[in-house]
Motif scaffolding. Structure first.
Motif, PDB file in Angstrom:
ATOM      1  N   SER A 170      48.428  42.908-133.354  1.00 16.94           N
ATOM      2  CA  SER A 170      49.693  42.927-132.639  1.00 16.94           C
ATOM      3  C   SER A 170      50.326  44.306-132.730  1.00 16.94           C
ATOM      4  O   SER A 170      49.969  45.119-133.574  1.00 16.94           O
ATOM      5  N   SER A 210      56.936  42.214-133.069  1.00 15.64           N
ATOM      6  CA  SER A 210      55.508  42.046-132.848  1.00 15.64           C
ATOM      7  C   SER A 210      55.273  41.439-131.478  1.00 15.64           C
ATOM      8  O   SER A 210      55.977  40.538-131.061  1.00 15.64           O
ATOM      9  N   THR A 211      54.260  41.944-130.799  1.00 17.27           N
ATOM     10  CA  THR A 211      53.810  41.365-129.546  1.00 17.27           C
ATOM     11  C   THR A 211      52.300  41.344-129.554  1.00 17.27           C
ATOM     12  O   THR A 211      51.668  42.203-130.154  1.00 17.27           O
ATOM     13  N   SER A 212      51.702  40.371-128.909  1.00 16.79           N
ATOM     14  CA  SER A 212      50.249  40.239-128.941  1.00 16.79           C
ATOM     15  C   SER A 212      49.571  41.274-128.059  1.00 16.79           C
ATOM     16  O   SER A 212      49.973  41.496-126.931  1.00 16.79           O
ATOM     17  N   THR A 213      48.552  41.917-128.627  1.00 17.44           N
ATOM     18  CA  THR A 213      47.675  42.800-127.879  1.00 17.44           C
ATOM     19  C   THR A 213      46.320  42.761-128.546  1.00 17.44           C
ATOM     20  O   THR A 213      46.181  43.130-129.698  1.00 17.44           O
ATOM     21  N   THR A 225      49.943  50.092-132.559  1.00 17.43           N
ATOM     22  CA  THR A 225      49.233  49.206-131.640  1.00 17.43           C
ATOM     23  C   THR A 225      47.818  49.004-132.176  1.00 17.43           C
ATOM     24  O   THR A 225      47.461  49.541-133.221  1.00 17.43           O
TER      25      THR A 225
END
Length: 132
Positions: free
Chosen positions: A11, A4-7, A62
């Protein structure tokens, strides 16, 4: 394990591979080898193909799209804004993921973590939108 990465508000989630379907097909091919060699070869070869796909492809959810990557290269993007419906066939033993866009339909064997797939689908394209 999912990545997971923040967007924005949501995420990005990358699905882990799931090797169950490819392994079962290779096993069925091996068991059929003595009885029906040609059919056994076809089934086992399809299992090996799916295994290769599970190793090399990645699905990333996303905030706006379902993206398919081969390694780090984006090979296809499916914006949720164009989706009309999705379905996971045989939820008890998930083997096929179907989704319909405004201009096309897609079938993908479930060579990814099915629980995370369903969670991401419900998060990004909820059932109340998934009516037709």
């Amino acid at each position: 394990m999912t990545t997971s990465t923040s967007t924005n508000a949501l995420s990005t989630v990358e699905l882990n591979p799931n090797y169950k379907i490819p392994l079962v097909l290779v096993l069925i091919g091996a068991l059929l080898l003595i009885v029906q060699p040609l059919l056994a070869g076809i089934i086992a070869l399809f299992g090996v193909f799916l295994m290769f796909q599970a190793v090399t492809l990645r699905l990333r959810f996303t905030a706006t799209d379902l993206d398919i990557y081969r390694g780090e290269k984006l090979i296809r993007r499916f914006p949720y804004s164009e989706w009309q419906h999705w379905e996971i066939f045989w939820p008890q033993i998930p083997i096929l993921f179907y989704f319909k866009e405004t201009k096309s339909i897609h079938f993908l064997p479930i060579i990814f973590d099915p629980k995370t797939l369903k969670t991401c689908l419900e998060q990004h394209y909820p059932r109340n939108q998934n009516l037709g």
